[in-house]
Design an enzyme around this catalytic site. Structure first.
Site, PDB file in Angstrom:
ATOM      1  N   CYS A   1       0.768   6.521   1.202  1.00  0.00           N
ATOM      2  CA  CYS A   1      -0.236   7.001   0.656  1.00  0.00           C
ATOM      3  C   CYS A   1      -0.372   8.651   0.330  1.00  0.00           C
ATOM      4  CB  CYS A   1      -1.556   6.692   1.586  1.00  0.00           C
ATOM      5  SG  CYS A   1      -1.853   5.198   1.707  1.00  0.00           S
ATOM      6  N   ASN A   2       0.821   8.957  -0.005  1.00  0.00           N
ATOM      7  CA  ASN A   2       0.863  10.432  -0.199  1.00  0.00           C
ATOM      8  C   ASN A   2       1.899  10.498  -1.377  1.00  0.00           C
ATOM      9  OD1 ASN A   2       1.030  13.203  -0.316  1.00  0.00           O
ATOM     10  ND2 ASN A   2       1.045  13.566   1.780  1.00  0.00           N
TER      11      ASN A   2
END
Length: 301
Positions: free
Chosen positions: A59-60
């Protein structure tokens, strides 16, 4: 090296810099190509003991792009040309990784947890003679062959042989096995799959409990025998299904219903299997998701 680390753990002064108990890395083959994170996580889930990793970009995507050294154009091409999206298994595009593997340690972690991780990497990816990296399924066509390796001749010995009767479930180790004369593949390998109510094949990454479902093909009795370990809340008897349907009208053996099954977004034909033995209820009760057992039709494989 067996792995490539990312983040502050790669810095020489990492011990003097506060770092969280997470480590991001990728596994490297002997020819310096990267083993896809999806392949590593699936093998880890089938390990004894099973290991659960987080994989992808966590999620980055910005930090992931920086760590992997990908340009904006490469990230764009991964999406447009390679079809890579968050959460898929498209872990290698044009020979470059699209994500990584992350392991995390907490207050309840033990030394044995770290030892299990190191042992897993050593058993699956490290050779014994020169500490170079190898994999059990080095079939990534995106990675160009190493000319130094292809020019060498050496005897090849198969030390272990596995088939996967049900896709994404536990493998069956076999001493020898038959080859399907039509397809050229191992007989009954990934012949069956678990399918949800929408017609999508269930994947191990989404349902880790599938790794504890153990199917076994009995060629003599012509049966598929499926077992699961008992738990405190559920104990299921072995599920025994026939491999053959001798009569198309024999609905007591198999429900002759053709479905469009979606595997990785592609549709293929399948037949629901084991209706008379309530196979759908058996798998649904264990995985706690509505599903049924499908068998791929030979003409669609």
């Amino acid at each position: 090296p067996a792995i490539k680390l990312y983040g502050k753990w790669t810095q020489n002064d990492s011990r003097s810099v506060p770092i969280g108990p997470t480590v991001a890395f990728n596994v490297i083959r002997h020819d310096n190509s990267v083993v896809g994170y999806s392949e590593v996580t699936k093998l880890a889930s089938l390990n004894h003991p099973p290991l659960q990793f987080r994989s992808g970009c966590f999620c980055n995507p910005g930090a992931c792009q920086t760590a992997l050294g990908l340009t904006d154009d490469e990230v764009y091409d991964n999406y447009v040309q390679g079809g890579h999206v968050c959460g898929d298994d498209n872990d290698i595009v044009n020979g470059r990784p699209t994500g990584a593997i992350r392991v995390s340690f907490g207050k309840d972690s033990l030394w044995e947890d770290l030892d299990a991780l190191v042992t897993f990497l050593q058993n699956y990816f490290v050779t014994n003679h020169d500490n170079s990296i190898t994999t059990a399924t080095d079939t990534n066509t995106n990675n160009p062959p190493n000319p130094k390796l292809s020019s060498q001749t050496c005897p090849i010995t198969i030390t272990e042989l596995y088939i996967f009767p049900i896709k994404s479930c536990a493998p069956q180790r076999v001493p020898r096995w038959t080859i399907d004369a039509t397809s050229g593949k191992l007989s009954f390998d990934r012949e069956f799959a678990l399918v949800d109510a929408d017609g999508t094949v269930l994947r191990l990454q989404q349902y880790p409990a599938m790794g504890r479902i153990t199917p076994r093909i009995d060629l003599i009795q012509r049966q598929l025998i499926v077992t699961v370990p008992p738990s405190a809340n559920l104990t299921l008897p072995p599920l025994i299904l026939p491999l053959d349907c001798h009569n198309d009208n024999d609905v007591d053996v198999v429900e002759r219903t053709t479905n469009h099954v979606k595997v990785c977004g592609n549709k293929c034909g399948g037949i629901t299997w084991g209706a008379a033995q309530n196979a759908a209820d058996w798998f649904t009760s264990y995985l706690r998701v509505e599903c049924y057992l499908a068998r791929f039709r030979s003409r669609d494989r």
